[in-house]
Design a protein around this motif. Structure first.
Motif, PDB file in Angstrom:
ATOM      1  N   ALA A  13       0.909  -1.185  -0.010  1.00  0.00           N
ATOM      2  CA  ALA A  13      -0.135  -0.060   0.011  1.00  0.00           C
ATOM      3  C   ALA A  13       0.891   1.240   0.056  1.00  0.00           C
ATOM      4  N   PRO A  14       0.408   2.238  -0.737  1.00  0.00           N
ATOM      5  CA  PRO A  14       1.506   3.407  -0.737  1.00  0.00           C
ATOM      6  C   PRO A  14       1.237   4.253   0.518  1.00  0.00           C
ATOM      7  N   ASP A  15       2.459   4.526   0.932  1.00  0.00           N
ATOM      8  CA  ASP A  15       2.408   5.351   2.336  1.00  0.00           C
ATOM      9  C   ASP A  15       2.663   6.951   1.939  1.00  0.00           C
ATOM     10  N   THR A  16       2.040   7.602   2.905  1.00  0.00           N
ATOM     11  CA  THR A  16       1.815   8.958   2.382  1.00  0.00           C
ATOM     12  C   THR A  16       3.280   9.608   2.922  1.00  0.00           C
ATOM     13  N   ALA A  17       3.746  10.469   2.510  1.00  0.00           N
ATOM     14  CA  ALA A  17       5.026  11.132   2.593  1.00  0.00           C
ATOM     15  C   ALA A  17       4.729  12.260   3.666  1.00  0.00           C
ATOM     16  N   PRO A  18       5.670  12.336   4.784  1.00  0.00           N
ATOM     17  CA  PRO A  18       5.585  13.152   5.712  1.00  0.00           C
ATOM     18  C   PRO A  18       5.738  14.597   5.192  1.00  0.00           C
ATOM     19  N   PRO A  19       5.234  15.698   5.745  1.00  0.00           N
ATOM     20  CA  PRO A  19       5.577  17.099   5.562  1.00  0.00           C
ATOM     21  C   PRO A  19       7.254  17.219   5.365  1.00  0.00           C
ATOM     22  N   LEU A  53       7.724   4.622   6.553  1.00  0.00           N
ATOM     23  CA  LEU A  53       6.713   4.172   7.780  1.00  0.00           C
ATOM     24  C   LEU A  53       5.344   4.110   7.276  1.00  0.00           C
ATOM     25  N   SER A  54       4.668   2.999   7.398  1.00  0.00           N
ATOM     26  CA  SER A  54       3.338   2.865   6.830  1.00  0.00           C
ATOM     27  C   SER A  54       2.554   4.066   7.770  1.00  0.00           C
ATOM     28  N   GLU A  55       1.158   4.084   7.178  1.00  0.00           N
ATOM     29  CA  GLU A  55       0.206   4.877   7.743  1.00  0.00           C
ATOM     30  C   GLU A  55      -0.235   4.577   8.972  1.00  0.00           C
ATOM     31  N   GLU A  61       4.481  -0.516  10.479  1.00  0.00           N
ATOM     32  CA  GLU A  61       5.582  -1.019   9.699  1.00  0.00           C
ATOM     33  C   GLU A  61       6.670  -0.002   9.355  1.00  0.00           C
ATOM     34  N   LEU A  62       7.711  -0.491   9.201  1.00  0.00           N
ATOM     35  CA  LEU A  62       9.024   0.486   8.864  1.00  0.00           C
ATOM     36  C   LEU A  62       9.754  -0.415   7.774  1.00  0.00           C
TER      37      LEU A  62
END
Length: 174
Positions: free
Chosen positions: A35-41, A122-124, A128-129
């Motif tokens: 699943a795509p992870d969201t990138a942090p700001p 890092l997963s949403e 998971e890392l």
């Protein structure tokens, strides 16, 4: 499920030439990594403190190194997440890491040389890392692609790819 796969899109082209030994887990852990992870700001704190990420990488590579030298991967399996242990008995791991053992790849140097972390995801859910990169060793660099699952305050190994590749010269400056 076992698959050999390059670490595509993760850094220097040398990684795509690296031999990669991959262990993927069946079940939710493997599905979650796809699943795509969201990138942090951009101004957010690092996903994992760099020195802690380095410790996780070294800890895992030390367990692989011990298995390579002894032919016994019990510690690697028992040190990992329960899902990893169920999918990979020590005999299976010995077969999967046979190429690294045959090459006599010594990972002890990786304990004192800082890894180059090309990707840290890092997963949403924060459970998971994934750490991907390489350790610039001589005469061969060591690539890694490690997936960890959070269990309480610990990160336990869910999946691993380790390989070696010859260093490449950086492109000439223009």
């Amino acid at each position: 499920m076992i698959c050999a796969r390059p670490l595509s899109g993760t850094g220097p082209r040398a990684l795509s030439r690296a031999f990669v030994l991959s262990l993927a887990l069946i079940g939710a852990g493997a599905q979650a990594q796809e699943a795509p992870d969201t990138a942090p700001p951009a101004d957010a704190a690092p996903l994992v403190e760099p020195s802690y990420a380095t410790a996780l990488i070294r800890d895992t590579l030390a367990a692989v190194n011990h298995g390579n030298w002894t032919g016994n991967y019990t510690v690697l399996r028992d040190h990992a997440a329960p899902e990893f242990a169920l999918a990979n008995d020590p005999t299976r791991l010995a077969g999967l890491f046979m190429t690294l053992r045959t090459e006599r790849l010594d990972l002890l140097q990786a304990m004192v040389v800082d890894p180059v972390i090309l990707r840290s995801d890092l997963s949403e859910s924060g459970q998971e890392l994934r750490l991907t990169g390489y350790v610039p060793l001589q005469p061969r660099h060591v690539s890694f692609d490690l997936i960890f699952g959070r269990e309480g305050r610990r990160w336990l190994l869910l999946g691993i790819s380790v390989g070696a590749f010859d260093p490449i010269d950086p492109p000439p400056a223009n």
